[in-house]
Write a protein that holds these residues in place. Structure first.
Motif, PDB file in Angstrom:
ATOM      1  N   TRP A 226       9.545   7.622  14.055  1.00 28.42           N
ATOM      2  CA  TRP A 226      10.771   8.056  13.388  1.00 28.42           C
ATOM      3  C   TRP A 226      11.470   6.873  12.723  1.00 28.42           C
ATOM      4  O   TRP A 226      12.637   6.578  12.954  1.00 28.42           O
ATOM      5  CB  TRP A 226      11.706   8.792  14.356  1.00 28.42           C
ATOM      6  CG  TRP A 226      11.096  10.040  14.878  1.00 28.42           C
ATOM      7  CD1 TRP A 226      10.558  10.224  16.125  1.00 28.42           C
ATOM      8  CD2 TRP A 226      10.905  11.287  14.184  1.00 28.42           C
ATOM      9  NE1 TRP A 226      10.050  11.498  16.255  1.00 28.42           N
ATOM     10  CE2 TRP A 226      10.253  12.181  15.075  1.00 28.42           C
ATOM     11  CE3 TRP A 226      11.221  11.755  12.906  1.00 28.42           C
ATOM     12  CZ2 TRP A 226       9.913  13.481  14.721  1.00 28.42           C
ATOM     13  CZ3 TRP A 226      10.891  13.045  12.554  1.00 28.42           C
ATOM     14  CH2 TRP A 226      10.249  13.893  13.457  1.00 28.42           C
ATOM     15  N   ARG A 227      10.703   6.159  11.901  1.00 24.20           N
ATOM     16  CA  ARG A 227      11.290   5.150  11.007  1.00 24.20           C
ATOM     17  C   ARG A 227      10.458   5.092   9.738  1.00 24.20           C
ATOM     18  O   ARG A 227       9.345   5.632   9.702  1.00 24.20           O
ATOM     19  CB  ARG A 227      11.424   3.787  11.697  1.00 24.20           C
ATOM     20  CG  ARG A 227      10.137   3.072  11.928  1.00 24.20           C
ATOM     21  CD  ARG A 227      10.325   1.820  12.787  1.00 24.20           C
ATOM     22  NE  ARG A 227       9.009   1.326  13.140  1.00 24.20           N
ATOM     23  CZ  ARG A 227       8.405   0.308  12.553  1.00 24.20           C
ATOM     24  NH1 ARG A 227       9.020  -0.368  11.608  1.00 24.20           N
ATOM     25  NH2 ARG A 227       7.192  -0.064  12.912  1.00 24.20           N
ATOM     26  N   LEU A 228      10.993   4.452   8.716  1.00 19.96           N
ATOM     27  CA  LEU A 228      10.304   4.397   7.431  1.00 19.96           C
ATOM     28  C   LEU A 228       9.739   3.000   7.201  1.00 19.96           C
ATOM     29  O   LEU A 228      10.382   2.016   7.569  1.00 19.96           O
ATOM     30  CB  LEU A 228      11.281   4.728   6.292  1.00 19.96           C
ATOM     31  CG  LEU A 228      11.955   6.099   6.361  1.00 19.96           C
ATOM     32  CD1 LEU A 228      12.982   6.236   5.236  1.00 19.96           C
ATOM     33  CD2 LEU A 228      10.916   7.216   6.263  1.00 19.96           C
ATOM     34  N   PRO A 229       8.563   2.911   6.559  1.00 19.31           N
ATOM     35  CA  PRO A 229       8.098   1.583   6.153  1.00 19.31           C
ATOM     36  C   PRO A 229       9.010   1.082   5.040  1.00 19.31           C
ATOM     37  O   PRO A 229       9.617   1.885   4.331  1.00 19.31           O
ATOM     38  CB  PRO A 229       6.682   1.854   5.620  1.00 19.31           C
ATOM     39  CG  PRO A 229       6.652   3.298   5.269  1.00 19.31           C
ATOM     40  CD  PRO A 229       7.680   4.002   6.103  1.00 19.31           C
ATOM     41  N   LYS A 230       9.119  -0.217   4.883  1.00 19.27           N
ATOM     42  CA  LYS A 230       9.954  -0.738   3.783  1.00 19.27           C
ATOM     43  C   LYS A 230       9.281  -0.451   2.441  1.00 19.27           C
ATOM     44  O   LYS A 230       9.939  -0.090   1.473  1.00 19.27           O
ATOM     45  CB  LYS A 230      10.190  -2.243   3.975  1.00 19.27           C
ATOM     46  CG  LYS A 230      11.102  -2.853   2.945  1.00 19.27           C
ATOM     47  CD  LYS A 230      12.520  -2.293   3.035  1.00 19.27           C
ATOM     48  CE  LYS A 230      13.387  -2.746   1.866  1.00 19.27           C
ATOM     49  NZ  LYS A 230      14.651  -2.003   1.803  1.00 19.27           N
ATOM     50  N   HIS A 231       7.935  -0.617   2.401  1.00 26.94           N
ATOM     51  CA  HIS A 231       7.203  -0.418   1.144  1.00 26.94           C
ATOM     52  C   HIS A 231       6.127   0.647   1.311  1.00 26.94           C
ATOM     53  O   HIS A 231       5.390   0.619   2.303  1.00 26.94           O
ATOM     54  CB  HIS A 231       6.537  -1.723   0.690  1.00 26.94           C
ATOM     55  CG  HIS A 231       7.518  -2.810   0.432  1.00 26.94           C
ATOM     56  ND1 HIS A 231       8.088  -3.020  -0.803  1.00 26.94           N
ATOM     57  CD2 HIS A 231       8.069  -3.726   1.276  1.00 26.94           C
ATOM     58  CE1 HIS A 231       8.937  -4.022  -0.720  1.00 26.94           C
ATOM     59  NE2 HIS A 231       8.954  -4.471   0.529  1.00 26.94           N
ATOM     60  N   THR A 232       6.025   1.547   0.345  1.00 20.38           N
ATOM     61  CA  THR A 232       4.967   2.558   0.348  1.00 20.38           C
ATOM     62  C   THR A 232       4.245   2.468  -0.992  1.00 20.38           C
ATOM     63  O   THR A 232       4.884   2.500  -2.050  1.00 20.38           O
ATOM     64  CB  THR A 232       5.570   3.965   0.541  1.00 20.38           C
ATOM     65  OG1 THR A 232       6.345   3.965   1.752  1.00 20.38           O
ATOM     66  CG2 THR A 232       4.478   5.015   0.661  1.00 20.38           C
ATOM     67  N   ASP A 361       1.851 -10.979  -6.191  1.00 20.81           N
ATOM     68  CA  ASP A 361       2.900 -11.250  -7.189  1.00 20.81           C
ATOM     69  C   ASP A 361       4.291 -11.328  -6.563  1.00 20.81           C
ATOM     70  O   ASP A 361       5.288 -11.465  -7.285  1.00 20.81           O
ATOM     71  CB  ASP A 361       2.914 -10.148  -8.264  1.00 20.81           C
ATOM     72  CG  ASP A 361       1.666 -10.201  -9.132  1.00 20.81           C
ATOM     73  OD1 ASP A 361       0.943 -11.208  -9.052  1.00 20.81           O
ATOM     74  OD2 ASP A 361       1.414  -9.225  -9.874  1.00 20.81           O
ATOM     75  N   GLY A 362       4.370 -11.150  -5.249  1.00 25.47           N
ATOM     76  CA  GLY A 362       5.670 -11.248  -4.581  1.00 25.47           C
ATOM     77  C   GLY A 362       6.521  -9.991  -4.693  1.00 25.47           C
ATOM     78  O   GLY A 362       7.676  -9.975  -4.276  1.00 25.47           O
ATOM     79  N   ARG A 363       5.952  -8.917  -5.262  1.00 20.85           N
ATOM     80  CA  ARG A 363       6.715  -7.658  -5.355  1.00 20.85           C
ATOM     81  C   ARG A 363       6.831  -7.018  -3.971  1.00 20.85           C
ATOM     82  O   ARG A 363       7.759  -6.262  -3.702  1.00 20.85           O
ATOM     83  CB  ARG A 363       6.000  -6.677  -6.295  1.00 20.85           C
ATOM     84  CG  ARG A 363       5.901  -7.181  -7.710  1.00 20.85           C
ATOM     85  CD  ARG A 363       7.133  -6.799  -8.490  1.00 20.85           C
ATOM     86  NE  ARG A 363       7.098  -7.351  -9.832  1.00 20.85           N
ATOM     87  CZ  ARG A 363       8.108  -7.263 -10.694  1.00 20.85           C
ATOM     88  NH1 ARG A 363       9.211  -6.643 -10.356  1.00 20.85           N
ATOM     89  NH2 ARG A 363       8.016  -7.785 -11.888  1.00 20.85           N
ATOM     90  N   ILE A 364       5.842  -7.263  -3.125  1.00 17.88           N
ATOM     91  CA  ILE A 364       5.900  -6.806  -1.731  1.00 17.88           C
ATOM     92  C   ILE A 364       5.916  -8.075  -0.859  1.00 17.88           C
ATOM     93  O   ILE A 364       4.896  -8.756  -0.745  1.00 17.88           O
ATOM     94  CB  ILE A 364       4.679  -5.926  -1.385  1.00 17.88           C
ATOM     95  CG1 ILE A 364       4.669  -4.655  -2.246  1.00 17.88           C
ATOM     96  CG2 ILE A 364       4.659  -5.590   0.096  1.00 17.88           C
ATOM     97  CD1 ILE A 364       3.488  -3.726  -1.992  1.00 17.88           C
ATOM     98  N   PRO A 365       7.068  -8.387  -0.266  1.00 16.73           N
ATOM     99  CA  PRO A 365       7.133  -9.586   0.585  1.00 16.73           C
ATOM    100  C   PRO A 365       6.224  -9.437   1.811  1.00 16.73           C
ATOM    101  O   PRO A 365       6.144  -8.356   2.397  1.00 16.73           O
ATOM    102  CB  PRO A 365       8.606  -9.642   1.003  1.00 16.73           C
ATOM    103  CG  PRO A 365       9.336  -8.813  -0.001  1.00 16.73           C
ATOM    104  CD  PRO A 365       8.371  -7.744  -0.426  1.00 16.73           C
ATOM    105  N   ARG A 366       5.563 -10.526   2.184  1.00 22.02           N
ATOM    106  CA  ARG A 366       4.548 -10.457   3.249  1.00 22.02           C
ATOM    107  C   ARG A 366       5.135 -10.159   4.626  1.00 22.02           C
ATOM    108  O   ARG A 366       4.408  -9.764   5.534  1.00 22.02           O
ATOM    109  CB  ARG A 366       3.756 -11.764   3.293  1.00 22.02           C
ATOM    110  CG  ARG A 366       2.829 -11.931   2.104  1.00 22.02           C
ATOM    111  CD  ARG A 366       1.831 -13.066   2.327  1.00 22.02           C
ATOM    112  NE  ARG A 366       0.588 -12.788   1.621  1.00 22.02           N
ATOM    113  CZ  ARG A 366       0.376 -13.052   0.325  1.00 22.02           C
ATOM    114  NH1 ARG A 366       1.330 -13.594  -0.392  1.00 22.02           N
ATOM    115  NH2 ARG A 366      -0.779 -12.753  -0.232  1.00 22.02           N
ATOM    116  N   ASP A 367       6.454 -10.363   4.796  1.00 24.21           N
ATOM    117  CA  ASP A 367       7.024 -10.153   6.141  1.00 24.21           C
ATOM    118  C   ASP A 367       7.703  -8.782   6.279  1.00 24.21           C
ATOM    119  O   ASP A 367       8.384  -8.523   7.256  1.00 24.21           O
ATOM    120  CB  ASP A 367       8.010 -11.285   6.475  1.00 24.21           C
ATOM    121  CG  ASP A 367       9.143 -11.364   5.451  1.00 24.21           C
ATOM    122  OD1 ASP A 367       9.050 -10.690   4.391  1.00 24.21           O
ATOM    123  OD2 ASP A 367      10.117 -12.088   5.710  1.00 24.21           O
TER     124      ASP A 367
END
Ligand SMILES: Cc1ncc(COP(=O)(O)O)c(C=O)c1O
Length: 416
Positions: A226-232, A361-367
């Motif tokens: 019951w949480r969302l990923p930051k990036h999909t 490209d840094g659009r999705i931060p690795r952390d």
């Protein structure tokens, strides 16, 4: 009783009753199912959902059907895999794969949309169903129609992969191969719906069909605790799944089922068919149709029906889009299989290859937590891997032959 209120034109706001409908009469824009979320509050809860079946029908309250489901009893509830080996390869802290490659009965995300559309077709009393398809949808319609006992008419471009054609034909549909690309097939299909009175899942059942795609997002949220990923990261063809996963997340936020972490959406397209990604990269709000030329045939749609809504959602959430060429797509198919054991088709290869670019490209931060959505199965498109592996010469069934083969192998990782 369902929570459905009406259909509403996405642009005009005009409301329509719940009947088969392709688009808004005024401006031909899509129509959207409207629900009574206020009435859902306190009734549609984590607990009520968790008590449901292990299929997409656990989200029935958020789907536009009135009675009981008529098919799709095993569709959805696919694995959300914590992909640690792939994460290590990409330098990511927290990576998930939403794996619809094993969806039932037809091994792609399309089983979600078709389960809803065919149930709705039966509620409306259609005597036959069909679709315009790049392959996976036709397979899914043929399979679900077989389950529901309905005749089906599936219309596809003539040059589809053999695996998809066999997989759909074995379910017994009326197959129509059309000399043209998907956009030609789709145009013809819109005319057929009016003339023959069939329930065409992505034409006159489209408002209901598209709602099934929300469940891909509902499941990600529930399976993440019951949480969302930051990036999909999602593939884009006609532009159904990305905006609907976004809608699925927003519904859960609105109902208080998950915290609003401002989820970010990213689009993946093949370089040989990327109208939406091109528009996003050029900062435009509309796309220019293209003629597709890519190994990723299932997402080769040059004039996507819901493309502009993908662009809107990417912009709104602060995401971006990437494209991948055929060789990058194949490399990504192999990387996913070698790290996580998941064999996807070129659509999935595209999604992973594009996710890698967005990370680099840094659009999705690795952390930050990432979910990559794998929507199709590689066993239906094995010709995509042609020439990838050297021939393996058979050996005699004897120990000396085996020893000789082992001695001729290059340095082995398991040798001590
Ligand atoms: C395997 C697969 N993934 C993704 C898609 C994306 O579809 P859409 O953008 O139309 O939801 C398709 C469409 O046919 C598909 O077959």
């Amino acid at each position: 009783m369902s929570y459905v209120k009406c259909l509403r034109g996405k642009e005009s706001g005009i409301e329509y009753p719940i009947t088969p409908r392709t688009s808004c009469d005024l401006d031909f824009s899509p129509v959207e199912v409207v629900y009574d979320y206020e009435r859902m509050k306190g009734r549609v809860t984590r607990k009520s959902i968790e008590a449901g079946p292990q299929s997409l029908w656990r989200y029935k309250d958020l789907l536009p059907i009135e009675g009981e489901p008529k098919t799709g009893f095993h569709s959805g509830w696919t694995p959300l895999v914590r992909a640690n080996r792939l994460a290590a390869e990409l330098g990511l802290k927290e990576l998930y794969i939403k794996d619809d490659s094993g969806n039932r009965p037809s091994f792609s995300y399309k089983d979600r949309v078709v389960a809803v559309a065919i149930t709705k077709a039966l509620e409306f009393g259609f005597k036959a169903v069909g679709c315009a398809s790049t392959g996976n949808l036709a397979h899914s319609v043929a399979a679900h129609a077989a389950i529901a006992g309905l005749p089906s008419y599936v219309m596809v471009p003539y040059d589809l992969e053999e695996g998809k054609i066999v997989a759909m034909r074995v379910c017994g549909p009326n197959l129509v191969r059309i000399k043209g690309n998907y956009d030609d097939v789709n145009r013809l299909c819109s005319q057929i719906a009016d003339k023959y009175g069939w329930g065409l899942v992505n034409v006159n059942l489209r408002p209901f069909y598209t709602e099934g795609a929300k469940t891909h997002g509902h499941e990600i949220a529930e399976q993440l605790g019951w949480r969302l990923p930051k990036h999909t990261v999602l593939p884009v063809a006609g532009g159904t799944i990305l905006p609907k996963v976004h809608k699925g997340y927003q519904e859960f936020i609105q109902l208080g089922l998950v915290e609003d972490n401002q989820p970010v959406f990213h689009a993946a397209q093949a370089e040989g068919c990327c109208p939406v990604a091109k528009a996003i990269r050029e900062g435009k709000s509309d796309f220019k149709p293209q003629k597709p030329n890519t190994i990723a045939k299932s997402i080769a749609i040059g004039n996507p029906a819901d493309g502009q809504y993908v662009i809107q959602d990417i912009k709104k959430t602060g995401g971006f889009a990437a494209t991948a060429n055929d060789s990058e797509i194949i490399d990504a198919i192999q990387l996913l299989a070698k790290t996580e054991g998941i064999f996807t088709e070129p659509a999935g290869g595209t999604t992973l290859a594009c996710a890698i670019k967005l990370i680099n490209d840094g659009r999705i931060p690795r952390d930050e937590p990432v979910c990559i959505c794998i929507t199709g199965n590689g066993l239906k498109t094995i010709e995509a891997m042609n020439g990838r592996f050297p021939h393996v010469e058979p050996i005699e069934p004897r120990m000396d032959a085996f020893d000789a083969m082992m001695n001729s192998m290059p340095a082995r990782a398991d040798a001590n």
